[in-house]
Design a protein around this motif. Structure first.
Motif, PDB file in Angstrom:
ATOM      1  N   GLN A 110      66.054  -6.848 -21.719  1.00 11.94           N
ATOM      2  CA  GLN A 110      65.221  -5.541 -21.709  1.00 11.94           C
ATOM      3  C   GLN A 110      65.425  -5.138 -22.826  1.00 11.94           C
ATOM      4  O   GLN A 110      64.553  -4.425 -23.467  1.00 11.94           O
ATOM      5  N   GLY A 111      66.203  -5.446 -23.939  1.00 10.55           N
ATOM      6  CA  GLY A 111      66.908  -4.672 -24.662  1.00 10.55           C
ATOM      7  C   GLY A 111      67.761  -4.205 -24.676  1.00 10.55           C
ATOM      8  O   GLY A 111      67.839  -3.343 -25.798  1.00 10.55           O
ATOM      9  N   ILE A 112      68.402  -3.656 -24.123  1.00  8.08           N
ATOM     10  CA  ILE A 112      69.371  -2.399 -23.819  1.00  8.08           C
ATOM     11  C   ILE A 112      70.896  -3.236 -24.280  1.00  8.08           C
ATOM     12  O   ILE A 112      71.216  -4.345 -23.956  1.00  8.08           O
ATOM     13  N   SER A 113      71.236  -2.621 -25.574  1.00  6.58           N
ATOM     14  CA  SER A 113      72.880  -2.667 -25.646  1.00  6.58           C
ATOM     15  C   SER A 113      73.939  -1.636 -26.036  1.00  6.58           C
ATOM     16  O   SER A 113      74.603  -2.011 -25.978  1.00  6.58           O
ATOM     17  N   SER A 114      72.813  -0.720 -25.440  1.00  3.22           N
ATOM     18  CA  SER A 114      74.889   0.116 -25.462  1.00  3.22           C
ATOM     19  C   SER A 114      73.977   1.045 -23.811  1.00  3.22           C
ATOM     20  O   SER A 114      73.728   1.315 -23.712  1.00  3.22           O
ATOM     21  N   VAL A 115      75.226   0.136 -23.043  1.00  4.09           N
ATOM     22  CA  VAL A 115      74.618   1.766 -21.985  1.00  4.09           C
ATOM     23  C   VAL A 115      75.967   2.530 -21.560  1.00  4.09           C
ATOM     24  O   VAL A 115      77.778   2.441 -21.412  1.00  4.09           O
ATOM     25  N   LEU A 116      76.178   3.424 -20.941  1.00  4.01           N
ATOM     26  CA  LEU A 116      76.651   4.630 -20.784  1.00  4.01           C
ATOM     27  C   LEU A 116      77.164   5.592 -19.800  1.00  4.01           C
ATOM     28  O   LEU A 116      76.265   5.205 -18.182  1.00  4.01           O
ATOM     29  N   ALA A 117      78.125   5.864 -19.262  1.00  2.00           N
ATOM     30  CA  ALA A 117      78.282   6.322 -17.582  1.00  2.00           C
ATOM     31  C   ALA A 117      78.983   6.949 -17.667  1.00  2.00           C
ATOM     32  O   ALA A 117      80.144   7.363 -18.224  1.00  2.00           O
ATOM     33  N   GLY A 118      78.301   8.333 -17.232  1.00  2.00           N
ATOM     34  CA  GLY A 118      78.733   9.847 -17.386  1.00  2.00           C
ATOM     35  C   GLY A 118      79.492   9.876 -16.026  1.00  2.00           C
ATOM     36  O   GLY A 118      79.302   9.783 -14.705  1.00  2.00           O
ATOM     37  N   ILE A 119      80.474  10.207 -15.832  1.00  2.00           N
ATOM     38  CA  ILE A 119      82.126  10.229 -14.483  1.00  2.00           C
ATOM     39  C   ILE A 119      82.688  11.288 -14.419  1.00  2.00           C
ATOM     40  O   ILE A 119      83.092  11.702 -15.732  1.00  2.00           O
ATOM     41  N   SER A 120      82.525  12.108 -12.931  1.00  2.00           N
ATOM     42  CA  SER A 120      83.182  13.676 -12.661  1.00  2.00           C
ATOM     43  C   SER A 120      84.668  12.928 -13.211  1.00  2.00           C
ATOM     44  O   SER A 120      85.433  11.185 -13.107  1.00  2.00           O
ATOM     45  N   SER A 121      85.353  13.758 -13.941  1.00  3.31           N
ATOM     46  CA  SER A 121      87.016  13.708 -13.711  1.00  3.31           C
ATOM     47  C   SER A 121      87.895  13.593 -12.445  1.00  3.31           C
ATOM     48  O   SER A 121      88.732  12.735 -12.544  1.00  3.31           O
ATOM     49  N   CYS A 138      84.707   7.037 -24.481  1.00  5.72           N
ATOM     50  CA  CYS A 138      84.110   7.551 -25.727  1.00  5.72           C
ATOM     51  C   CYS A 138      84.399   9.254 -25.656  1.00  5.72           C
ATOM     52  O   CYS A 138      83.203   9.708 -26.928  1.00  5.72           O
ATOM     53  N   GLY A 139      84.365  10.103 -24.732  1.00  4.97           N
ATOM     54  CA  GLY A 139      83.457  11.583 -24.991  1.00  4.97           C
ATOM     55  C   GLY A 139      84.382  12.212 -23.442  1.00  4.97           C
ATOM     56  O   GLY A 139      83.888  11.378 -22.356  1.00  4.97           O
ATOM     57  N   THR A 140      84.645  13.235 -23.515  1.00  4.99           N
ATOM     58  CA  THR A 140      84.458  14.111 -22.618  1.00  4.99           C
ATOM     59  C   THR A 140      84.020  15.829 -22.922  1.00  4.99           C
ATOM     60  O   THR A 140      84.483  16.241 -24.073  1.00  4.99           O
ATOM     61  N   PHE A 141      83.366  15.912 -21.683  1.00  2.00           N
ATOM     62  CA  PHE A 141      82.502  17.323 -21.752  1.00  2.00           C
ATOM     63  C   PHE A 141      83.024  18.141 -20.836  1.00  2.00           C
ATOM     64  O   PHE A 141      83.029  17.763 -19.653  1.00  2.00           O
ATOM     65  N   PRO A 142      84.136  19.164 -21.457  1.00  2.00           N
ATOM     66  CA  PRO A 142      85.121  19.877 -20.633  1.00  2.00           C
ATOM     67  C   PRO A 142      84.339  20.590 -19.317  1.00  2.00           C
ATOM     68  O   PRO A 142      83.678  21.231 -19.825  1.00  2.00           O
ATOM     69  N   GLU A 143      85.376  20.898 -18.580  1.00  2.00           N
ATOM     70  CA  GLU A 143      84.187  21.471 -17.094  1.00  2.00           C
ATOM     71  C   GLU A 143      82.937  22.509 -17.693  1.00  2.00           C
ATOM     72  O   GLU A 143      82.545  23.199 -17.672  1.00  2.00           O
ATOM     73  N   ILE A 144      82.089  21.199 -17.105  1.00  2.00           N
ATOM     74  CA  ILE A 144      80.885  21.426 -17.526  1.00  2.00           C
ATOM     75  C   ILE A 144      80.457  21.333 -15.924  1.00  2.00           C
ATOM     76  O   ILE A 144      78.929  21.512 -15.537  1.00  2.00           O
ATOM     77  N   VAL A 154      82.983  15.770 -17.273  1.00  2.00           N
ATOM     78  CA  VAL A 154      82.299  14.847 -17.443  1.00  2.00           C
ATOM     79  C   VAL A 154      83.045  13.624 -18.725  1.00  2.00           C
ATOM     80  O   VAL A 154      82.689  13.931 -19.571  1.00  2.00           O
ATOM     81  N   ILE A 155      83.203  12.221 -17.814  1.00  2.00           N
ATOM     82  CA  ILE A 155      84.330  11.836 -18.891  1.00  2.00           C
ATOM     83  C   ILE A 155      82.742  10.956 -19.596  1.00  2.00           C
ATOM     84  O   ILE A 155      82.592  10.037 -18.783  1.00  2.00           O
TER      85      ILE A 155
END
Length: 157
Positions: A110-121, A138-144, A154-155
């Motif tokens: 369906q044209g999706i080329s990037s898939v992200l997962a936001g996972i609790s630390s 690819c990134g961390t949002f600290p203590e959100i 969220v990693i």
């Protein structure tokens, strides 16, 4: 043997039972309290035409997963966020990997080329699963986030 089927409104009760298990017993699902079955409709709507699937064993729903748009702007139309949950008694048996691969395959079609997962630390099992299946941090949002009085990052993978 596991099978995969499109998720429909008939899957509301088993899907919400699986989701609410993780609400009550883990940091995999972020709500503090179990959600009503009506939340299922919001989840299905959030996928907006992207794959929303259920995992079955002998026709019993034992997991579910979906892709949903990561951002509504057209610049991000090829990027989706993934969510999936497998009933605890069926984890570690290959169903999660099968569901992940099917979501990625259908998303790509369906044209999706990037898939992200936001996972609790605080969700070590999910972080390990994603790493073992080709995702990288690819990134961390600290203590959100805060759940059960505990702060967490969220990693993004």
């Amino acid at each position: 043997m596991f099978t995969i089927h499109p998720m429909t409104s008939e899957d509301r009760t088993p899907v919400m039972a699986i989701f609410n298990h993780y609400v009550e017993h883990s940091f995999a699902a972020y709500p503090e309290k179990p959600l009503p079955e009506e939340f299922f409709d919001m989840m299905l709507c959030a996928s907006k035409g992207l794959p929303a699937l259920r995992l079955a064993k002998d026709e019993e729903t034992v997991g579910f997963g979906m892709l949903r748009p990561w951002n509504p702007f057209p610049a991000f139309a090829a990027t989706a966020e993934i969510s999936y949950f497998i009933s605890p008694e069926h984890t570690g048996r290959g169903g999660g990997r099968l569901l992940l691969q099917e979501l990625l395959t259908r998303g790509k079609a369906q044209g999706i080329s990037s898939v992200l997962a936001g996972i609790s630390s605080l969700n070590d099992a999910s972080l390990a699963f994603h790493s073992a299946n080709g995702f990288s941090r690819c990134g961390t949002f600290p203590e959100i986030g805060t759940k059960q009085g505990r702060d967490f990052d969220v990693i993004w993978m």
